[in-house]
Design a protein around this motif. Structure first.
Motif, short mmCIF file in Angstrom:
data_model
loop_
_atom_site.label_atom_id
_atom_site.label_comp_id
_atom_site.label_asym_id
_atom_site.label_seq_id
_atom_site.Cartn_x
_atom_site.Cartn_y
_atom_site.Cartn_z
N ILE A 2 0.85 -1.20 0.00
CA ILE A 2 0.00 0.00 0.00
C ILE A 2 0.88 1.25 0.00
CG2 ILE A 2 -1.66 1.32 1.41
CD1 ILE A 2 -2.72 -1.50 2.37
N GLU A 3 1.91 1.19 0.85
CA GLU A 3 2.86 2.31 0.93
C GLU A 3 3.51 2.57 -0.42
OE1 GLU A 3 6.95 2.84 3.32
OE2 GLU A 3 5.45 1.74 4.46
N ARG A 4 3.92 1.48 -1.08
CA ARG A 4 4.54 1.60 -2.40
C ARG A 4 3.57 2.25 -3.39
NH1 ARG A 4 4.92 -3.74 -5.90
NH2 ARG A 4 2.69 -3.33 -5.83
N ASP A 5 2.33 1.75 -3.39
CA ASP A 5 1.37 2.22 -4.39
C ASP A 5 1.01 3.69 -4.16
OD1 ASP A 5 1.53 -0.26 -5.48
OD2 ASP A 5 -0.32 -1.03 -4.56
N GLU A 6 0.94 4.07 -2.88
CA GLU A 6 0.68 5.49 -2.60
C GLU A 6 1.82 6.37 -3.08
OE1 GLU A 6 -0.25 5.90 1.55
OE2 GLU A 6 -2.24 4.99 1.27
N ALA A 7 3.04 5.90 -2.82
CA ALA A 7 4.22 6.67 -3.26
C ALA A 7 4.24 6.79 -4.78
CB ALA A 7 5.49 6.00 -2.76
N ARG A 8 3.85 5.71 -5.44
CA ARG A 8 3.84 5.74 -6.91
C ARG A 8 2.85 6.77 -7.43
NH1 ARG A 8 4.22 -0.66 -8.63
NH2 ARG A 8 6.47 -0.82 -8.40
N ARG A 9 1.71 6.87 -6.73
CA ARG A 9 0.71 7.86 -7.16
C ARG A 9 1.27 9.28 -7.08
NH1 ARG A 9 -2.97 3.94 -5.40
NH2 ARG A 9 -2.94 4.57 -3.22
N GLN A 10 2.26 9.45 -6.18
CA GLN A 10 2.90 10.77 -6.09
C GLN A 10 4.06 10.90 -7.09
OE1 GLN A 10 4.13 10.81 -1.99
NE2 GLN A 10 2.04 10.36 -1.31
N GLY A 11 4.17 9.91 -7.96
CA GLY A 11 5.20 9.99 -9.00
C GLY A 11 6.55 9.43 -8.61
N ARG A 12 6.62 8.80 -7.44
CA ARG A 12 7.92 8.25 -7.03
C ARG A 12 8.10 6.87 -7.64
NH1 ARG A 12 7.89 8.72 -0.65
NH2 ARG A 12 10.01 7.89 -0.86
N TRP A 13 9.36 6.55 -7.97
CA TRP A 13 9.68 5.25 -8.55
C TRP A 13 10.11 4.31 -7.42
CZ3 TRP A 13 13.05 6.43 -13.54
CH2 TRP A 13 12.29 7.24 -14.40
N ILE A 14 9.16 3.63 -6.86
CA ILE A 14 9.42 2.78 -5.70
C ILE A 14 9.13 1.33 -6.08
CG2 ILE A 14 8.68 2.25 -3.34
CD1 ILE A 14 9.35 4.90 -2.83
N GLY A 15 9.96 0.44 -5.60
CA GLY A 15 9.71 -0.97 -5.91
C GLY A 15 10.05 -1.88 -4.74
N ILE A 16 9.41 -3.05 -4.74
CA ILE A 16 9.65 -4.06 -3.71
C ILE A 16 10.14 -5.32 -4.42
CG2 ILE A 16 8.57 -5.54 -1.96
CD1 ILE A 16 6.50 -3.25 -1.61
N GLY A 17 11.15 -5.94 -3.85
CA GLY A 17 11.65 -7.18 -4.44
C GLY A 17 11.99 -8.19 -3.38
N LEU A 18 11.80 -9.46 -3.71
CA LEU A 18 12.15 -10.53 -2.78
C LEU A 18 13.17 -11.46 -3.42
CD1 LEU A 18 8.80 -10.08 -2.30
CD2 LEU A 18 9.39 -11.66 -0.46
N ALA A 19 13.79 -12.25 -2.58
CA ALA A 19 14.62 -13.35 -3.07
C ALA A 19 14.59 -14.45 -2.01
CB ALA A 19 16.05 -12.89 -3.31
N SER A 20 14.27 -15.64 -2.45
CA SER A 20 14.35 -16.81 -1.57
C SER A 20 15.44 -17.73 -2.11
CB SER A 20 13.03 -17.58 -1.54
OG SER A 20 12.02 -16.80 -0.96
N TYR A 21 16.22 -18.29 -1.23
CA TYR A 21 17.26 -19.20 -1.70
C TYR A 21 17.60 -20.18 -0.59
CZ TYR A 21 20.37 -16.59 1.26
OH TYR A 21 20.92 -16.01 2.36
N ALA A 22 18.30 -21.20 -0.98
CA ALA A 22 18.88 -22.11 0.00
C ALA A 22 20.31 -22.38 -0.43
CB ALA A 22 18.10 -23.42 0.07
N GLU A 23 21.16 -22.60 0.54
CA GLU A 23 22.54 -22.94 0.23
C GLU A 23 22.92 -24.17 1.02
OE1 GLU A 23 25.53 -20.37 1.79
OE2 GLU A 23 24.18 -19.46 3.22
N LEU A 24 23.97 -24.82 0.55
CA LEU A 24 24.45 -26.00 1.25
C LEU A 24 25.64 -25.57 2.08
CD1 LEU A 24 23.49 -28.89 1.20
CD2 LEU A 24 25.12 -29.36 -0.63
N THR A 25 25.58 -25.79 3.40
CA THR A 25 26.66 -25.33 4.27
C THR A 25 27.20 -26.50 5.07
OG1 THR A 25 25.26 -24.88 6.21
CG2 THR A 25 25.41 -23.16 4.54
N GLY A 26 28.35 -26.28 5.67
CA GLY A 26 28.95 -27.32 6.50
C GLY A 26 29.06 -28.63 5.76
#
Lengths: 161, 797
Positions: free
Chosen positions: B446-470
């Protein structure tokens, strides 16, 4: 090429040292290799990383960008003047408390830069703290714990008068 | 659980506590000892003349007036060292692989700008550098292909003629029928992803000091390495010295991040010269040498394509990757380390049946690539997580819901990925949920979309990963590599004063292992923290060790420490049982005091030690045991460490600068030994990942010259680039490792580039832009916007 050597007299952490050095010798090399004060580190030799920061007459300076002979008559402070293993100084203690160091290589430069900024910068907001710290590079911590340490130190100090 | 067990559980434990680090006082007081802080009597200095050519034959070397410089002792090129050393060969069992030999100085040809060619030895570094100016190297330039897309071609000029090809690595992973999956897919997305070349930039440059002991004909190398045991073993062959006469010590080391995790020619060089000249020889890299000759990272070109059903289920992934491995295959990891991991980790933490991932690793005239925090996975996660968000967008699904649907669920572990990696059990779904909860994802949208309406270039991104450790002995850290990366040893000894020495082969270089391993021992042994001295980073401490890398030291070192501490504790209690005339089962030790549950008698550890060692006859000879143990731990499979990162960014519509507004990491690293240190590892790694996403880039121009030659060109993050990181620790089901630890030192660099790339793509989505190359600098955004301008629009508009 080696030139005529010059005699230099400089106060380091309150002790006056007199030495004869090549005029091209860097202040950082002088501190580390002539005086054996190896707490001051050299990370880039071109003034970007801040690991070699010392205080020169009370203000922070990059010892890799200065010749030792330029420090003639000056008062230099290095990390060794801040405290010792069994009696850490206040900034050193705050760094330990907040885990503001990992490999420790950049740390002496940060400690000296922070000594200066606590004396001269308002440091009232995190943005101001981050801006003030942005002349030094730390590759390990991601800065957050350093910011936490400085925030506490600035709070202790109170507003600049 | 019995009542007695409860009392044990209620005792304060150090594992899990914010224990202040024992290594801090010396580092803070400026009396740490890094290699350049050492200055043994009679030490001489090496300066190197490095190649200014990307690919050339050395026709002649003229030292000119170099010897006229006061203080110059000797000057060497490769021909002078032929009889002194053997090359290191980074062998591998992988088929179709060519192992490029590693010599200290270039032999016959140079293959990248920055390769060492001539070594000057002098009484001071200043004099050695003066002498370099007098040396003239006559080169015959040879043709070369600087870009991997050219170097991979059949008719490309060869860098190593003996290899017969530039493509020294080929590997393919395949499961199911991927082409059929694509034919049946409702939606497919594809991209051409490129994580440009990076370098580690540890704040301490690489530093080496070799000392020759003429009495014992023995050599000690002090090195800023995180793999001193591996270096000892390989130098033993290069220098023909047994381990008894060759010791490799990593003292305080100022960071590595992988850059100090391979053998360097300069290490062979200082050892050979110290033996030849019979005096201590030091080489300290400067920052230009670091940027042009320390191992570099990533630099793969990943063409990848994802197939999804209408319901949003992942069904297939195809990838063709060309990895630019630089001019040499490094020791011990080989050029396969980085490249092959890209395709083995590409399927990520997702359930997916059909996969084909192909990698070709090609030689180019650039510094060798090697390990860099995250290894392979920053690139693979960037590509895969971009595809995930692209697919979600195309399907009109929320990227969080899309991930939730495809992440491997708790009841599916152990899960075998399409490339054959086994995820034991880790909180994949919980990390996604945890990151979203911490960031309040619905409100963030919602925060992002409101900011966008004010002309700001705002974005949200995710990343999920797994690694092999030990990782244990079942698989090698690098494919086909012959050295053992699956075990670590801990040797714990209580001496006659009751003081405890715990020796390890691992080599802490900022991770705080002196503290965390001591915490583990305190809990297992029942001693006091201040009575333990943790020793590490010295090849003489244990018979064999491969060091600290690949998020392994807490798992393997902590596991070995646990096993050794248990053995030692049993010995202490057996001795105490005799001395106290108690049943051993009634005894326990805590805080260094042995107590009995059936008596008021107590003994301190110091009293027990004194009785065992110093008081002759106090314990009968057939019952007396030294209070010492050496145990080796092999976790066999290793364990998954999973995480979800969430970033919110803002792109300045005028400067195209990217600011990271919010950053959240939810991670499952098993049992946490020291939360303060874990937070520090996460924050530091995320900062490096943000650097990789927004700032850092090693650039070679078409002439093969390194353009980023200082820290004013190769930009690493400073305090004002990095936000506070919100961290959620999810300690789900513990892994089956001794101690329940997972490795977590690298994760931040794996998730951050992908999360930032997704967030910037989201911020630019109204412009139809998709980030496929990192770092996403203002210039790259500008160029993407320029390229987007459709000429047809321009005519009609």
């Amino acid at each position: 090429m080696p030139e005529k050597k010059i005699t230099l007299s400089v106060s380091v952490n309150g002790v006056v040292h007199t030495a004869t050095v090549e005029p091209r010798m860097l202040l950082s090399d002088f501190l580390r290799h002539a005086l054996g004060l190896t707490g001051t580190h050299v990370g880039c030799e071109h003034g970007v990383c801040g690991a070699c920061t010392v205080l020169l007459d009370g203000r922070s300076a990059r010892s890799c960008l200065m010749l030792a002979v330029q420090a003639e008559g000056a008062e230099i402070e290095t990390v060794e003047g801040q405290g010792s293993v069994d009696r850490l100084g206040r900034i050193q203690e705050a760094f330990r408390q907040h885990h503001a160091l990992q490999c420790g290589f950049c740390t002496p430069g940060f400690i000296m830069a922070i000594t200066d900024m606590l004396r001269h910068h308002p440091l009232e907001t995190d943005d101001q703290i981050r801006e003030a710290l942005s002349g030094n590079i730390c590759r390990c911590t991601g800065y957050e714990h350093i910011v936490n340490a400085v925030r506490e130190l600035a709070k202790e100090r109170g507003p600049l008068t | 659980m019995s009542l007695r067990d409860h009392s044990v559980e209620l005792r304060p434990k150090l594992v899990g506590k914010r224990v202040k680090r024992t290594e801090d006082p010396r580092l803070l007081a400026g009396v740490g000892q890094y290699v350049d802080d050492m200055a043994p009597a009679g030490m001489v200095h090496v300066a190197l003349r490095r190649s200014d050519q990307p690919h050339a034959r050395i026709l002649g070397i003229d030292v000119g007036e170099a010897f006229s410089v006061p203080g110059v002792i000797a000057i060497y090129d490769a021909t002078d060292l032929e009889s002194e050393v053997r090359p290191a060969i980074p062998t591998s069992r992988m088929p179709d692989y060519y192992a490029t030999p590693i010599w200290p100085l270039a032999r016959g040809k140079v293959r990248y700008v920055g390769e060492p060619v001539v070594a000057v030895v002098a009484e001071s570094r200043y004099a050695a550098e003066d002498a370099l100016e007098h040396i003239t190297i006559d080169y015959e330039p040879l043709p070369f292909a600087i870009r991997q897309v050219d170097a991979v071609k059949d008719d490309a000029p060869l860098l190593h003629e003996e290899a017969g090809t530039n493509t020294i690595i080929r590997r393919e992973f395949k499961r199911g029928d991927v082409d059929a999956a694509f034919e049946s897919a409702a939606v497919t997305v594809r991209g051409r992803f490129r994580m440009t070349r990076k370098t580690a930039v540890a704040m301490e440059n690489r530093s080496y000091l070799a000392e020759w002991d003429p009495r014992k004909q023995a050599l000690t190398l002090y090195t800023s390495s995180n793999i001193p045991g591996v270096i000892r073993d390989v130098l033993s062959g290069c220098l023909d010295l047994p381990g008894t006469r060759l010791r490799v010590v990593a003292p305080d080391v100022g960071g590595s991040f992988g850059g100090k995790g391979s053998l360097y020619g300069e290490e062979i060089l200082v050892c050979a010269l110290a033996r030849k000249l019979r005096c201590p020889v030091k080489f300290i890299s400067d920052r230009l040498e670091d940027l042009s000759a320390t191992s570099q990272a990533f630099d793969e070109l990943i063409e990848a394509e994802l197939a999804v059903t209408q319901d949003g289920l992942l069904i297939g992934l195809r990838a063709d990757v060309i990895g630019d491995v630089g001019a040499y295959s490094i020791y011990p990891w080989t050029a396969a380390l980085e490249t092959v991991q890209v395709v083995s980790f590409l399927p990520g933490p997702y359930r997916m049946e059909h996969y084909r991932g192909r990698i070709r690793g090609v030689l180019t005239p650039k510094p060798p690539t090697g390990p860099y925090r995250g290894v392979g996975r920053p690139s693979s996660t960037f590509a895969m997580e971009r595809l995930i968000e692209m697919a979600a967008r195309k399907l009109g699904m929320d990227p969080v819901a899309f991930r939730r649907k495809n992440l491997v669920n708790a009841d599916e572990f152990p899960y075998r990925t399409a490339s054959g990696i086994i995820w034991d059990k880790s909180a994949f779904q919980e990390c996604l949920a945890g990151a979203c909860a911490h960031a309040d994802y619905p409100n963030l949208l919602i925060e992002r979309d409101e900011a966008r309406r004010q002309g700001r270039w705002i974005g949200i991104g995710l990343a999920s990963y797994a690694e092999l450790t030990g990782i244990g002995s079942r698989i090698s850290v690098a494919p086909g590599m012959p050295i053992n990366t699956g075990t670590e040893t801990s040797k714990i000894e209580i001496d006659a004063t009751g003081a405890i020495t715990a020796a390890f082969g691992i080599a802490s270089h900022g991770q705080g292992l002196e503290t965390t391993l001591a915490q583990v021992i305190v809990d297992e042994l029942g001693c006091r923290l201040e009575d333990i001295e943790v020793k590490h980073g010295d090849s003489a401490l244990v018979p064999m060790s491969s060091g600290t890398y690949a998020s392994r030291s807490a798992v393997l070192g902590g596991g070995a420490a646990t096993l050794a501490a248990r053995v030692v504790k049993a010995k202490v209690l057996r001795a105490a049982a005799y001395l106290m005339e108690q049943d051993v089962d009634d005894l326990d030790m805590h805080d260094g005091i042995v107590t009995s549950k059936s008596s008021n008698r107590t003994m301190t550890l110091g009293e027990v030690a004194s009785a065992v060692y110093s008081q002759m006859g106090r314990i009968p000879r057939d019952r007396r045991e030294d209070l010492a143990a050496s145990e080796t731990y092999d976790p066999y499979l290793g364990t998954a460490c999973s995480s979800t990162h969430l970033a919110m960014v803002e792109v300045d519509p005028e400067t195209y600068g990217v600011k990271v507004l919010r950053y959240v990491v939810a991670e499952d690293c098993g049992k946490i030994i020291n939360p303060m240190i874990v937070d520090g590892q996460v924050q530091g790694a995320v900062a490096q990942g943000i650097g990789a996403a927004l700032l850092e880039e090693v650039v070679h121009d078409d002439q093969g010259q390194a353009v980023a030659a200082s820290l004013a060109d190769y930009l690493v993050p400073v305090a004002s680039n990095i936000p506070d990181i919100g961290i959620v620790h999810i300690e789900a089901d513990l892994p089956d490792t001794v101690g329940g630890f997972r490795g977590m030192g690298e994760g931040g660099t794996i998730g951050a580039p992908a999360a930032i790339a997704n967030a910037v793509s989201d911020a630019l989505s109204h412009l139809g832009l998709s980030v496929e190359t990192l770092p996403i600098t203002p210039e790259r955004i500008f160029r993407m916007l320029q390229a987007r301008v459709d000429p047809a629009d321009a005519v009609t508009g």
